[in-house]
Enzyme design. Structure first.
Site, mmCIF file in Angstrom:
data_model
loop_
_atom_site.group_PDB
_atom_site.id
_atom_site.type_symbol
_atom_site.label_atom_id
_atom_site.label_comp_id
_atom_site.label_asym_id
_atom_site.label_seq_id
_atom_site.Cartn_x
_atom_site.Cartn_y
_atom_site.Cartn_z
ATOM 1 N N TYR A 172 6.455 1.486 -2.269
ATOM 2 C CA TYR A 172 7.789 1.966 -1.905
ATOM 3 C C TYR A 172 8.409 2.711 -3.086
ATOM 4 O O TYR A 172 9.042 3.750 -2.915
ATOM 5 C CB TYR A 172 8.681 0.781 -1.508
ATOM 6 N N HIS A 207 2.206 2.070 7.446
ATOM 7 C CA HIS A 207 1.424 0.906 7.017
ATOM 8 C C HIS A 207 0.737 1.141 5.685
ATOM 9 O O HIS A 207 0.260 0.219 5.061
ATOM 10 C CB HIS A 207 0.396 0.549 8.094
ATOM 11 N N ASN A 257 11.322 3.435 11.062
ATOM 12 C CA ASN A 257 10.389 4.515 11.397
ATOM 13 C C ASN A 257 10.199 4.606 12.907
ATOM 14 O O ASN A 257 9.694 3.676 13.523
ATOM 15 C CB ASN A 257 9.046 4.223 10.701
#
Length: 155
Positions: free
Chosen positions: A85, A115, A106
DNA sequence: CCGAATGGTACTC
DNA sequence: GAGTACCATTCGG
């Protein structure tokens, strides 16, 4: 051609897709399936066969909002690879948590491969079930679904 | 290991 | 529209 919705199977889950031509509006995981068409590339992907998800477009990447830039950055992550992230945040110029929030909302998982975005310290999360994320990553690491073009050299 | 900082969005008035 | 509560994180003490 009108906007249509259909679902296909991925493991224990059903993948519902709302789409028109090469543009995907919505993807979600559910326990039940419905009747209707699903884009060819998503069918192949869910079946664990070679699929070129880049040939599909997602409404999530349209526009110049921060989220659209986040989704475009995530879409650039190669099949079988992962980023954190924080790395995505640094590229886009935002905060790691904003990336997490964007992934949580999302609209088109799989098409935007959320993912492949993991926490620095571990797996990170996934909804509705982190097991889906693990299964998707495991499937991509096997290599069968990844787009053929870059694999020819390797073998 | 706990706590604060952090950027955005969805949802409420 | 403004205000506020979340959120699939991260880093420092």
């Amino acid at each position: 051609m009108a906007i249509v919705t259909g679902s296909c199977r991925f493991g224990l889950w059903h993948v519902h897709v709302t789409w028109q031509d090469d543009l995907v509006y919505r993807v979600r995981f559910a326990r039940d399936g419905i009747d209707g068409p699903v884009p060819e590339e998503i069918l192949r992907y869910c079946a664990g066969r070679p699929a070129d998800l880049a040939s599909l477009r997602s409404i999530a990447t349209e526009g110049e909002s921060t989220n659209a830039r986040i989704y475009r950055t995530v879409r650039a992550v190669p099949c079988g690879g992962t980023v954190t992230y924080g790395e995505v945040a640094r590229v886009v110029g935002t905060a790691p948590r904003a990336v997490g929030a964007a992934m949580a909302r999302n609209p088109t998982p799989i098409v935007v491969p959320c993912h492949r975005v993991v926490a620095k310290t571990g797996m990170g999360g996934f909804s509705p079930d982190v097991a889906i994320k693990e299964a998707l990553l495991a499937m991509e690491r096997r290599g069968n679904v990844c787009t053929p073009e870059k694999r020819g050299v390797n073998r």
